[in-house]
Design an enzyme around this catalytic site. Structure first.
Site, PDB file in Angstrom:
ATOM      1  N   ARG A 147       7.612 -40.186 -19.860  1.00  0.00           N
ATOM      2  CA  ARG A 147       7.488 -38.735 -19.716  1.00  0.00           C
ATOM      3  C   ARG A 147       7.687 -38.394 -18.246  1.00  0.00           C
ATOM      4  O   ARG A 147       7.092 -39.043 -17.379  1.00  0.00           O
ATOM      5  CB  ARG A 147       6.096 -38.309 -20.175  1.00  0.00           C
ATOM      6  CG  ARG A 147       5.815 -36.841 -20.020  1.00  0.00           C
ATOM      7  CD  ARG A 147       4.369 -36.502 -20.402  1.00  0.00           C
ATOM      8  NE  ARG A 147       3.611 -36.183 -19.219  1.00  0.00           N
ATOM      9  CZ  ARG A 147       2.524 -35.411 -19.206  1.00  0.00           C
ATOM     10  NH1 ARG A 147       2.058 -34.890 -20.325  1.00  0.00           N
ATOM     11  NH2 ARG A 147       1.878 -35.157 -18.084  1.00  0.00           N
ATOM     12  N   TYR A 159       1.965 -28.372 -13.521  1.00  0.00           N
ATOM     13  CA  TYR A 159       1.317 -29.239 -14.498  1.00  0.00           C
ATOM     14  C   TYR A 159       1.883 -30.666 -14.428  1.00  0.00           C
ATOM     15  O   TYR A 159       3.091 -30.858 -14.342  1.00  0.00           O
ATOM     16  CB  TYR A 159       1.495 -28.703 -15.942  1.00  0.00           C
ATOM     17  CG  TYR A 159       1.083 -29.762 -16.923  1.00  0.00           C
ATOM     18  CD1 TYR A 159      -0.272 -30.020 -17.132  1.00  0.00           C
ATOM     19  CD2 TYR A 159       2.021 -30.599 -17.524  1.00  0.00           C
ATOM     20  CE1 TYR A 159      -0.673 -31.064 -17.948  1.00  0.00           C
ATOM     21  CE2 TYR A 159       1.632 -31.644 -18.341  1.00  0.00           C
ATOM     22  CZ  TYR A 159       0.277 -31.864 -18.539  1.00  0.00           C
ATOM     23  OH  TYR A 159      -0.118 -32.916 -19.322  1.00  0.00           O
ATOM     24  N   ASP A 210       6.657 -32.515 -21.032  1.00  0.00           N
ATOM     25  CA  ASP A 210       5.570 -31.668 -21.540  1.00  0.00           C
ATOM     26  C   ASP A 210       5.635 -30.307 -20.862  1.00  0.00           C
ATOM     27  O   ASP A 210       5.481 -30.208 -19.637  1.00  0.00           O
ATOM     28  CB  ASP A 210       4.225 -32.357 -21.242  1.00  0.00           C
ATOM     29  CG  ASP A 210       3.058 -31.693 -21.955  1.00  0.00           C
ATOM     30  OD1 ASP A 210       3.236 -30.590 -22.501  1.00  0.00           O
ATOM     31  OD2 ASP A 210       1.955 -32.296 -21.961  1.00  0.00           O
ATOM     32  N   HIS A 212       3.559 -27.909 -21.696  1.00  0.00           N
ATOM     33  CA  HIS A 212       2.148 -27.535 -21.641  1.00  0.00           C
ATOM     34  C   HIS A 212       1.910 -26.051 -21.930  1.00  0.00           C
ATOM     35  O   HIS A 212       1.227 -25.359 -21.167  1.00  0.00           O
ATOM     36  CB  HIS A 212       1.513 -27.970 -20.306  1.00  0.00           C
ATOM     37  CG  HIS A 212       0.155 -28.581 -20.495  1.00  0.00           C
ATOM     38  ND1 HIS A 212      -1.009 -27.870 -20.327  1.00  0.00           N
ATOM     39  CD2 HIS A 212      -0.224 -29.824 -20.856  1.00  0.00           C
ATOM     40  CE1 HIS A 212      -2.043 -28.660 -20.571  1.00  0.00           C
ATOM     41  NE2 HIS A 212      -1.595 -29.857 -20.904  1.00  0.00           N
ATOM     42  N   GLU A 236       7.571 -31.216 -25.425  1.00  0.00           N
ATOM     43  CA  GLU A 236       6.216 -31.110 -25.979  1.00  0.00           C
ATOM     44  C   GLU A 236       5.582 -29.751 -25.678  1.00  0.00           C
ATOM     45  O   GLU A 236       5.756 -29.221 -24.568  1.00  0.00           O
ATOM     46  CB  GLU A 236       5.385 -32.237 -25.351  1.00  0.00           C
ATOM     47  CG  GLU A 236       3.930 -32.219 -25.736  1.00  0.00           C
ATOM     48  CD  GLU A 236       3.145 -33.280 -24.959  1.00  0.00           C
ATOM     49  OE1 GLU A 236       3.755 -34.276 -24.504  1.00  0.00           O
ATOM     50  OE2 GLU A 236       1.931 -33.098 -24.796  1.00  0.00           O
ATOM     51  N   GLU A 262      -1.605 -31.570 -29.617  1.00  0.00           N
ATOM     52  CA  GLU A 262      -2.740 -32.271 -29.006  1.00  0.00           C
ATOM     53  C   GLU A 262      -4.018 -31.434 -29.046  1.00  0.00           C
ATOM     54  O   GLU A 262      -5.105 -31.991 -28.951  1.00  0.00           O
ATOM     55  CB  GLU A 262      -2.412 -32.721 -27.575  1.00  0.00           C
ATOM     56  CG  GLU A 262      -2.192 -31.589 -26.600  1.00  0.00           C
ATOM     57  CD  GLU A 262      -1.797 -32.068 -25.209  1.00  0.00           C
ATOM     58  OE1 GLU A 262      -0.951 -32.959 -25.113  1.00  0.00           O
ATOM     59  OE2 GLU A 262      -2.356 -31.541 -24.236  1.00  0.00           O
ATOM     60  N   ARG A 283       1.211 -34.345 -32.823  1.00  0.00           N
ATOM     61  CA  ARG A 283       0.425 -35.009 -31.777  1.00  0.00           C
ATOM     62  C   ARG A 283      -1.092 -34.928 -31.972  1.00  0.00           C
ATOM     63  O   ARG A 283      -1.863 -35.324 -31.101  1.00  0.00           O
ATOM     64  CB  ARG A 283       0.800 -34.404 -30.409  1.00  0.00           C
ATOM     65  CG  ARG A 283       2.098 -34.978 -29.921  1.00  0.00           C
ATOM     66  CD  ARG A 283       2.531 -34.426 -28.609  1.00  0.00           C
ATOM     67  NE  ARG A 283       1.578 -34.463 -27.524  1.00  0.00           N
ATOM     68  CZ  ARG A 283       1.159 -35.571 -26.923  1.00  0.00           C
ATOM     69  NH1 ARG A 283       1.618 -36.745 -27.303  1.00  0.00           N
ATOM     70  NH2 ARG A 283       0.298 -35.499 -25.926  1.00  0.00           N
ATOM     71  N   GLU A 339       1.434 -41.957 -26.903  1.00  0.00           N
ATOM     72  CA  GLU A 339       1.257 -41.705 -25.464  1.00  0.00           C
ATOM     73  C   GLU A 339       0.298 -42.751 -24.891  1.00  0.00           C
ATOM     74  O   GLU A 339      -0.712 -43.075 -25.501  1.00  0.00           O
ATOM     75  CB  GLU A 339       0.674 -40.297 -25.256  1.00  0.00           C
ATOM     76  CG  GLU A 339       0.468 -39.935 -23.797  1.00  0.00           C
ATOM     77  CD  GLU A 339      -0.071 -38.505 -23.620  1.00  0.00           C
ATOM     78  OE1 GLU A 339      -0.521 -37.898 -24.614  1.00  0.00           O
ATOM     79  OE2 GLU A 339      -0.030 -38.015 -22.482  1.00  0.00           O
ATOM     80  N   TRP A 402      -2.620 -22.420 -19.606  1.00  0.00           N
ATOM     81  CA  TRP A 402      -2.540 -23.627 -18.783  1.00  0.00           C
ATOM     82  C   TRP A 402      -1.971 -24.757 -19.596  1.00  0.00           C
ATOM     83  O   TRP A 402      -2.156 -24.850 -20.778  1.00  0.00           O
ATOM     84  CB  TRP A 402      -3.910 -24.022 -18.246  1.00  0.00           C
ATOM     85  CG  TRP A 402      -3.778 -25.280 -17.421  1.00  0.00           C
ATOM     86  CD1 TRP A 402      -3.239 -25.395 -16.153  1.00  0.00           C
ATOM     87  CD2 TRP A 402      -4.097 -26.619 -17.827  1.00  0.00           C
ATOM     88  NE1 TRP A 402      -3.209 -26.689 -15.768  1.00  0.00           N
ATOM     89  CE2 TRP A 402      -3.728 -27.469 -16.770  1.00  0.00           C
ATOM     90  CE3 TRP A 402      -4.646 -27.157 -18.970  1.00  0.00           C
ATOM     91  CZ2 TRP A 402      -3.905 -28.858 -16.824  1.00  0.00           C
ATOM     92  CZ3 TRP A 402      -4.831 -28.525 -19.053  1.00  0.00           C
ATOM     93  CH2 TRP A 402      -4.461 -29.367 -17.976  1.00  0.00           C
TER      94      TRP A 402
HETATM   95  O1  KDG Z   1      -7.516 -32.598 -21.533  1.00  0.00           O
HETATM   96  C1  KDG Z   1      -6.217 -32.104 -21.424  1.00  0.00           C
HETATM   97  C2  KDG Z   1      -5.219 -33.231 -21.265  1.00  0.00           C
HETATM   98  O2  KDG Z   1      -5.438 -34.228 -22.215  1.00  0.00           O
HETATM   99  C3  KDG Z   1      -3.811 -32.741 -21.388  1.00  0.00           C
HETATM  100  O3  KDG Z   1      -3.548 -31.833 -20.367  1.00  0.00           O
HETATM  101  C4  KDG Z   1      -2.851 -33.909 -21.293  1.00  0.00           C
HETATM  102  O4  KDG Z   1      -1.064 -32.552 -22.086  1.00  0.00           O
HETATM  103  C5  KDG Z   1      -1.543 -33.644 -21.921  1.00  0.00           C
HETATM  104  C6  KDG Z   1      -0.799 -34.802 -22.387  1.00  0.00           C
HETATM  105  O5  KDG Z   1       0.255 -34.590 -22.972  1.00  0.00           O
HETATM  106  O6  KDG Z   1      -1.263 -35.920 -22.201  1.00  0.00           O
HETATM  107 MG    MG Z   2       0.510 -32.628 -23.555  1.00  0.00          MG
END
Ligand code: KDG
Ligand code: MG
Length: 402
Positions: A147, A159, A210, A212, A236, A262, A283, A339, A402
């Site tokens: 990644r 991020y 990612d 995010h 992602e 996630e 995920r 991951e 975020w």
């Molecule tokens: O607690 C938040 C994190 O696990 C996250 O920001 C990590 O996005 C993330 C990732 O893909 O590992």
């Molecule tokens: Mg993530």
């Protein structure tokens, strides 16, 4: 096998972890991860005040019935706190069952479907040159999938970018740190990162990214399209997924594979995403989405629609979650990728485990159960440290995702 005693162990060997330990009358115990990053103590209270009292005296083998009674019996269903607590109980009970059967969990689930679990590592840097070098160092270590996240010019606290030479750890301040987000700067920048990575390392290495949750569906579609020449393994969390239909809009605009989930805690968070084939990878994780019992249901639904697993595995998920995930990954028919963010040496010492990494693949090992233990004496030396995740604001001060 009767549940005799249950403990919640909170420890912070570099970062906070909540671990549930279920002990039985036959001397076998099981461990479950209950860590909810930035909200750890709410799960501790949920477990101690509401879950543990109803479990003492129950038959540890009746996993399905215990799952259903914690899910339906609370009346208040789902949500990250409830589901993290249920997950911890579920994983600890599967650990016990596999130990009682004297086999690693993957054998109990149905046996290995593959020889090893493909994992992706996290490369990041303050700029393109640093990120490209970081990807190279993962390739040198044998990773087949990486990644890539980079600092973006003009965007403070991008991020996924570590501070100094440290690994990226977002929850590092007592009160939420304020970061800045500029969609324009990001969209102008990211294609160049992946163009440079493909020019430098060729087409064989799998590259992931990612977003995010920062883009609207239309912006995400445009980014996916711009990244198509660089053949990402996945893009992602390109947009928030509370509205699952948002992914239809992204899907219509790009063939870049999409991964999400996630922050999901239930099959209901992803049912439409999966049934409509709007995503390629799910995920949702064992620690936040109901443990082995519920993830098995999610994975089976996904299998019908050629959606594969790609479990979350950041460092805020403890080694207990990692070990369980690797057992699940080795078995699950529709596995995609896992991951893998290495834990600190201090974390690894507190949680001795049997899983290993070699040439881009991991294996859970052959220890009965999920293969992860806890050194309680050592854990007690690392008291809880209140830490929260950052927030993001647009350049005009508007609160963003975020
Ligand atoms: O607690 C938040 C994190 O696990 C996250 O920001 C990590 O996005 C993330 C990732 O893909 O590992
Ligand atoms: Mg993530």
């Amino acid at each position: 096998m009767i549940i005799k005693n249950i403990k919640v162990i909170v420890t912070s060997p570099g970062r906070n972890f909540v671990t549930l330990k279920i002990e039985t009358d036959q001397g076998i115990y099981g461990l479950g991860d209950a860590t909810l990053n930035g909200r750890e103590l709410s799960v501790v209270s949920y477990l101690e005040d509401h879950v543990i009292p109803v479990l003492i005296g129950r038959d540890a083998h009746r996993i399905q019935d215990i799952w259903a009674s914690l899910y339906k019996g609370a009346y208040w269903r789902r949500g990250p706190v409830t589901m993290s607590a249920i997950s911890a109980v579920d994983v600890a009970l599967w650990d016990i069952k596999a130990k009682a059967a004297n086999m690693p969990l993957y054998q109990l689930l149905g046996g290995a479907s593959r020889d090893g679990v493909l994992v992706y590592g996290h490369a990041n840097g303050a700029n393109i040159a640093e990120t490209v070098a970081a990807v190279g160092s993962y390739i040198d270590q044998g990773y087949k999938a990486v990644r890539a996240q980079s600092g973006i010019p003009g965007v403070k606290g991008s991020y996924g970018v570590g501070k100094g030479t440290d690994h990226y750890e977002p929850a590092d301040s007592t009160l939420p740190e304020e970061t800045v987000w500029s969609t324009t700067a990001y969209l102008n920048f990211i294609p160049e990162l992946f163009e440079t990575l493909r020019k430098t390392y060729g087409n064989e290495i799998e590259l992931l990214h990612d977003v995010h949750h920062r883009l609207t569906p239309n912006e995400a579609g445009a980014l996916g399209k711009a990244l198509e020449p660089y053949r990402l393994f996945w893009m992602e969390d390109c947009t928030p997924a509370e509205n699952q239909d948002a992914f239809r809009l992204v899907r219509e605009k790009t063939v870049t594979p999409l991964a999400v989930g996630e922050v999901f805690n239930s099959i209901h968070d992803c049912r439409r995403l999966i049934e409509n084939q709007w995503i390629d990878y799910i995920r949702a994780t064992l620690v936040h989405a109901g443990g082995v019992t519920h993830l098995r249901q999610i994975a089976s639904l996904a299998e019908l629609y050629q959606v594969r697993t790609g479990f979350h595995g950041a460092t805020d998920l403890s080694p207990v979650c990692m070990g369980t995930a690797l057992n699940f990954d080795l078995w699950v028919p529709n596995f995609g990728i896992q991951e893998y963010m290495k834990h600190s040496a201090a974390t690894d010492e507190v949680f001795p485990h049997s899983y290993t990494f070699k040439d881009g693949y991991m294996h859970p090992g052959e220890t009965p159960g999920h293969g992860v233990d806890i050194d309680e004496e050592l854990a007690a030396k690392y008291p809880y440290e209140p830490k929260q995740l950052p927030i993001a604001r647009l350049t005009d001060g508007t609160l963003w995702n975020w």
